[in-house]
Design a protein around this motif. Structure first.
Motif, PDB file in Angstrom:
ATOM      1  N   ARG A   2     -16.960  13.698 -11.813  1.00 28.77           N
ATOM      2  CA  ARG A   2     -16.188  14.508 -10.867  1.00 28.77           C
ATOM      3  C   ARG A   2     -16.275  13.906  -9.474  1.00 28.77           C
ATOM      4  N   PHE A   3     -17.451  13.377  -9.114  1.00 29.43           N
ATOM      5  CA  PHE A   3     -17.611  12.753  -7.800  1.00 29.43           C
ATOM      6  C   PHE A   3     -16.688  11.554  -7.651  1.00 29.43           C
ATOM      7  N   SER A   4     -16.572  10.764  -8.734  1.00 33.32           N
ATOM      8  CA  SER A   4     -15.734   9.564  -8.686  1.00 33.32           C
ATOM      9  C   SER A   4     -14.281   9.938  -8.405  1.00 33.32           C
ATOM     10  N   PHE A   5     -13.770  10.958  -9.117  1.00 35.59           N
ATOM     11  CA  PHE A   5     -12.375  11.363  -8.896  1.00 35.59           C
ATOM     12  C   PHE A   5     -12.197  11.927  -7.485  1.00 35.59           C
ATOM     13  N   LEU A   6     -13.202  12.677  -7.014  1.00 38.01           N
ATOM     14  CA  LEU A   6     -13.108  13.227  -5.671  1.00 38.01           C
ATOM     15  C   LEU A   6     -13.076  12.112  -4.643  1.00 38.01           C
ATOM     16  N   PHE A   7     -13.922  11.109  -4.839  1.00 34.13           N
ATOM     17  CA  PHE A   7     -13.950   9.984  -3.903  1.00 34.13           C
ATOM     18  C   PHE A   7     -12.604   9.266  -3.890  1.00 34.13           C
ATOM     19  N   ILE A   8     -12.019   9.049  -5.078  1.00 34.03           N
ATOM     20  CA  ILE A   8     -10.727   8.368  -5.160  1.00 34.03           C
ATOM     21  C   ILE A   8      -9.659   9.153  -4.408  1.00 34.03           C
ATOM     22  N   PHE A   9      -9.654  10.467  -4.605  1.00 37.32           N
ATOM     23  CA  PHE A   9      -8.660  11.298  -3.922  1.00 37.32           C
ATOM     24  C   PHE A   9      -8.833  11.213  -2.411  1.00 37.32           C
ATOM     25  N   LEU A  10     -10.092  11.348  -1.954  1.00 38.87           N
ATOM     26  CA  LEU A  10     -10.328  11.311  -0.521  1.00 38.87           C
ATOM     27  C   LEU A  10      -9.996   9.956   0.067  1.00 38.87           C
ATOM     28  N   ALA A  11     -10.313   8.893  -0.672  1.00 42.12           N
ATOM     29  CA  ALA A  11     -10.022   7.549  -0.178  1.00 42.12           C
ATOM     30  C   ALA A  11      -8.529   7.343  -0.019  1.00 42.12           C
ATOM     31  N   ILE A  12      -7.760   7.782  -1.007  1.00 45.85           N
ATOM     32  CA  ILE A  12      -6.301   7.631  -0.932  1.00 45.85           C
ATOM     33  C   ILE A  12      -5.752   8.454   0.229  1.00 45.85           C
ATOM     34  N   PHE A  13      -6.243   9.689   0.352  1.00 45.32           N
ATOM     35  CA  PHE A  13      -5.763  10.561   1.423  1.00 45.32           C
ATOM     36  C   PHE A  13      -6.135   9.992   2.792  1.00 45.32           C
ATOM     37  N   TYR A  14      -7.369   9.502   2.894  1.00 44.14           N
ATOM     38  CA  TYR A  14      -7.885   9.014   4.161  1.00 44.14           C
ATOM     39  C   TYR A  14      -7.108   7.804   4.655  1.00 44.14           C
ATOM     40  N   CYS A  15      -6.677   6.979   3.725  1.00 33.92           N
ATOM     41  CA  CYS A  15      -6.028   5.719   4.090  1.00 33.92           C
ATOM     42  C   CYS A  15      -4.511   5.791   4.002  1.00 33.92           C
ATOM     43  N   SER A  16      -3.949   6.955   3.708  1.00 33.45           N
ATOM     44  CA  SER A  16      -2.512   7.050   3.481  1.00 33.45           C
ATOM     45  C   SER A  16      -1.715   6.662   4.721  1.00 33.45           C
ATOM     46  N   ASP A  17      -2.245   6.994   5.922  1.00 28.89           N
ATOM     47  CA  ASP A  17      -1.519   6.658   7.135  1.00 28.89           C
ATOM     48  C   ASP A  17      -1.377   5.151   7.287  1.00 28.89           C
ATOM     49  N   PHE A  18      -2.485   4.441   7.052  1.00 32.52           N
ATOM     50  CA  PHE A  18      -2.392   2.995   7.172  1.00 32.52           C
ATOM     51  C   PHE A  18      -1.510   2.418   6.081  1.00 32.52           C
ATOM     52  N   TYR A  19      -1.689   2.924   4.855  1.00 34.82           N
ATOM     53  CA  TYR A  19      -0.942   2.362   3.735  1.00 34.82           C
ATOM     54  C   TYR A  19       0.562   2.510   3.940  1.00 34.82           C
ATOM     55  N   SER A  20       0.958   3.575   4.636  1.00 34.01           N
ATOM     56  CA  SER A  20       2.384   3.766   4.882  1.00 34.01           C
ATOM     57  C   SER A  20       2.915   2.736   5.865  1.00 34.01           C
ATOM     58  N   GLN A  21       1.988   2.087   6.600  1.00 35.34           N
ATOM     59  CA  GLN A  21       2.410   1.116   7.596  1.00 35.34           C
ATOM     60  C   GLN A  21       2.462  -0.304   7.045  1.00 35.34           C
ATOM     61  N   VAL A  22       1.876  -0.546   5.891  1.00 35.29           N
ATOM     62  CA  VAL A  22       1.937  -1.883   5.312  1.00 35.29           C
ATOM     63  C   VAL A  22       3.052  -1.927   4.275  1.00 35.29           C
ATOM     64  N   LYS A  23       3.603  -3.134   4.104  1.00 37.13           N
ATOM     65  CA  LYS A  23       4.777  -3.258   3.246  1.00 37.13           C
ATOM     66  C   LYS A  23       4.421  -3.136   1.773  1.00 37.13           C
ATOM     67  N   ASN A  24       3.282  -3.686   1.378  1.00 41.29           N
ATOM     68  CA  ASN A  24       2.926  -3.668  -0.034  1.00 41.29           C
ATOM     69  C   ASN A  24       1.421  -3.837  -0.189  1.00 41.29           C
ATOM     70  N   GLU A  25       0.998  -3.865  -1.430  1.00 42.77           N
ATOM     71  CA  GLU A  25      -0.434  -3.970  -1.717  1.00 42.77           C
ATOM     72  C   GLU A  25      -1.024  -5.282  -1.226  1.00 42.77           C
ATOM     73  N   ASP A  27      -0.275  -6.882   1.463  1.00 43.62           N
ATOM     74  CA  ASP A  27      -0.581  -6.731   2.886  1.00 43.62           C
ATOM     75  C   ASP A  27      -1.878  -5.951   3.092  1.00 43.62           C
ATOM     76  N   LEU A  28      -2.066  -4.930   2.264  1.00 43.03           N
ATOM     77  CA  LEU A  28      -3.284  -4.138   2.335  1.00 43.03           C
ATOM     78  C   LEU A  28      -4.509  -5.019   2.081  1.00 43.03           C
ATOM     79  N   LYS A  29      -4.429  -5.854   1.061  1.00 46.03           N
ATOM     80  CA  LYS A  29      -5.544  -6.740   0.720  1.00 46.03           C
ATOM     81  C   LYS A  29      -5.810  -7.740   1.838  1.00 46.03           C
ATOM     82  N   LYS A  30      -4.745  -8.322   2.387  1.00 47.35           N
ATOM     83  CA  LYS A  30      -4.900  -9.321   3.451  1.00 47.35           C
ATOM     84  C   LYS A  30      -5.535  -8.705   4.684  1.00 47.35           C
ATOM     85  N   GLN A  31      -5.079  -7.507   5.029  1.00 53.22           N
ATOM     86  CA  GLN A  31      -5.637  -6.850   6.218  1.00 53.22           C
ATOM     87  C   GLN A  31      -7.091  -6.481   6.006  1.00 53.22           C
TER      88      GLN A  31
END
Length: 522
Positions: A2-25, A27-31
């Motif tokens: 349950r902790f793993s799924f919670l962490f994944i959800f929070l990580a995605i939510f936490y980084c969604s603002d930045f991810y919306s600013q990069v063109k693709n995956e 770019d995310l890796k390079k940054q």
């Protein structure tokens, strides 16, 4: 899970603002990689958290997320699982992952495990990596830590504030000694200091006749060292003079503070016998010989495997301020005001075992301890499946131990626990002879490097340096300590059952005596 799924959800939510600013995956890796290479771990953390949520078993992403956590999280245990996953398969493990797993054990006071992993890394790391990461130095720091923690004392914390790293020194009150703390002015910076954007802190004394500060020097080849300049009659400053090799090591020295008495220097160093990062040291100038004494490590809990810096005392050296990054979040430091006088720990730790009289006997005993001084229950402790139990009890006093073992009548016995002035492992064995309770105590274990590992939980608790000025304290500890210093008899208050533990002392053993006062009641 349950902790793993919670962490994944929070990580995605936490980084969604930045991810919306990069063109693709990609770019995310390079940054993410760029931030990591630039050692901007705070920004890299956010991106690698998202990459781990997308690729939870990728060893490289787990490795880099673990490193980011190590340098930004106040909870230094968080990197464990990610770095352990990264090193699980040696064939796929990133080359430096084992080093950072060792470093995680190191900052969590698990020195033996850290030494083992550092040593394993030496067998696989490149010569350049071993030099860059100073692996031999880290191993020595762990060994230093084991020795420094063999003599554990308590510290009175008066105040604790978490301040921004950029201006934490403003939380120091230096009115009583005069002078001021400030970021080192440009006039004291070398060309290399300016290149490194040096923002070290200096103490400008009231007299202003001599100023101590740290600098990379002109070349920066030896890291940071401590220098001083004198004010000349015309009001200008002399050329800088480097302090001798007895103070400046091949590693970094910083945060010098010369006490107003003009002869006591406090500073932080990654060299000498530091247990990791910057430790605080003290040295005294001898005017007759014109030399400084050997730097003295101020030990735990002032020092830790993390950075402990800028130790500034009052004129009588009774109280002091210092700062630490051991449990502070990224960009913050904890600034503490303390009493400099040490005292015995308020608690003693007892490691015990229940042993069987016969094969069918249960060893899952319940032990209730009452303090005879105040009639209060000091604690109730449950032995595990293997009979082992751990106790944290007031340091010194007379106690009633009531033992409840299934199938055997409940019985009590009196135990006199001596004051522990050093980190000695108190041990106890509970057994029965024809169903009569026997408690054997071992109070005279020797002070040894390995002792710290028996008290990790207490060490971690004390390392947090919470404010404790107004907490109840057993004043008998101080009274007994003074008595023992006067008489020279450290065993004056020892219980009759305390003996040299054959398994600990390594010599001069005697047979332990036992408590068999079955008629002592609760």
């Amino acid at each position: 899970m349950r902790f793993s799924f919670l962490f994944i959800f929070l990580a995605i939510f936490y980084c969604s603002d930045f991810y919306s600013q990069v063109k693709n995956e990609d770019d995310l890796k390079k940054q993410a990689e760029k931030y990591f290479e630039d050692e901007d771990y705070n920004l890299a953390y956010k991106l690698f958290a998202q990459l781990v949520s997308l690729y939870p078993k990728d060893p490289d992403y787990n490795y880099k997320l673990g490193v980011c956590m190590l340098y930004t999280e106040p909870d230094k245990k968080k990197p464990y699982s990610y770095l352990q996953l990264a090193t699980k398969n040696p064939a796929d493990a990133p080359k430096d992952a084992k080093f950072y797993l060792a470093k995680t054990y190191h900052v969590n006071y698990r020195f033996d495990e850290a030494i083992k992993l550092y040593t394993e890394y030496k067998a696989i790391g490149s010569a350049a990596s071993l030099k860059r990461l100073q692996v031999d130095r880290e191993i020595q720091a762990c060994k230093n830590g084991k020795r420094l923690l063999s003599n554990l004392t308590d510290l009175v914390v008066i105040t604790k504030k978490q301040l921004n790293e950029a201006d934490y020194f403003k939380g120091y009150d230096v009115k009583e000694i005069g002078g001021k703390l400030l970021v080192k002015p440009d006039e004291y910076k070398s060309g290399y200091d300016k290149k490194k954007k040096d923002k070290s802190v200096v103490y400008l004394p009231r007299s202003g006749e001599r100023l101590y500060y740290s600098s990379y020097g002109e070349g920066g080849g030896n890291g940071r060292d401590i220098f001083y300049v004198n004010k000349l009659p015309n009001g200008s400053w002399s050329k800088p003079t480097m302090l001798p090799a007895s103070i400046n090591t091949e590693f970094d020295e910083d945060y010098p503070f010369l006490h107003p008495n003009g002869k006591t220097l406090y500073f932080s160093s990654k060299g000498h016998n530091s247990m990791g990062g910057y430790d605080v040291f003290k040295t005294t100038y001898n005017a007759e010989t014109q030399t400084w004494t050997k730097p003295e490590n101020l030990e735990f809990p002032i020092n830790s495997p993390d950075d402990d810096i800028l130790f500034v005392t009052d004129s009588l050296e009774k109280t002091a301020f210092f700062s630490t990054g051991r449990y502070s979040p990224f960009g913050k430091l904890d600034v503490l005001k303390i009493n400099t006088e040490r005292r015995p720990m308020n608690f003693a730790v007892m490691k015990g075992t229940v042993v069987k009289e016969e094969a069918s006997q249960s060893i899952k005993s319940k032990i209730t301890v009452k303090n005879m001084a105040d009639g209060q229950i000091a604690g109730t402790f449950q032995a595990g499946e293997n009979g082992d139990y751990n106790m944290e009890l007031p340091n010194g006093g007379k106690f009633i131990f009531t033992v409840e073992t299934p199938g055997i009548p409940t019985q009590s016995d009196v135990v006199n626990i001596p004051v522990a002035y050093t980190l000695k492992p108190y041990k106890q064995v509970i057994s029965y002879d024809k169903k009569i309770l026997k408690i054997i105590n071992y109070f005279d274990g020797s002070v040894a490097d390995k002792n710290y590992s028996m008290m990790i939980d207490l060490i971690e608790k004390k390392a947090k340096l919470e404010v404790n000025e107004n907490e109840p304290y057993n004043n008998n500890l101080i009274k007994d300590a003074n008595k023992n210093q006067t008489t020279g008899d450290e065993n004056k208050n020892l219980n009759a059952v305390g003996t040299n533990n054959p398994t600990v002392s390594g010599g001069n053993e005697t047979e332990p005596k036992t408590n068999t006062n079955k008629n002592v009641t609760n």
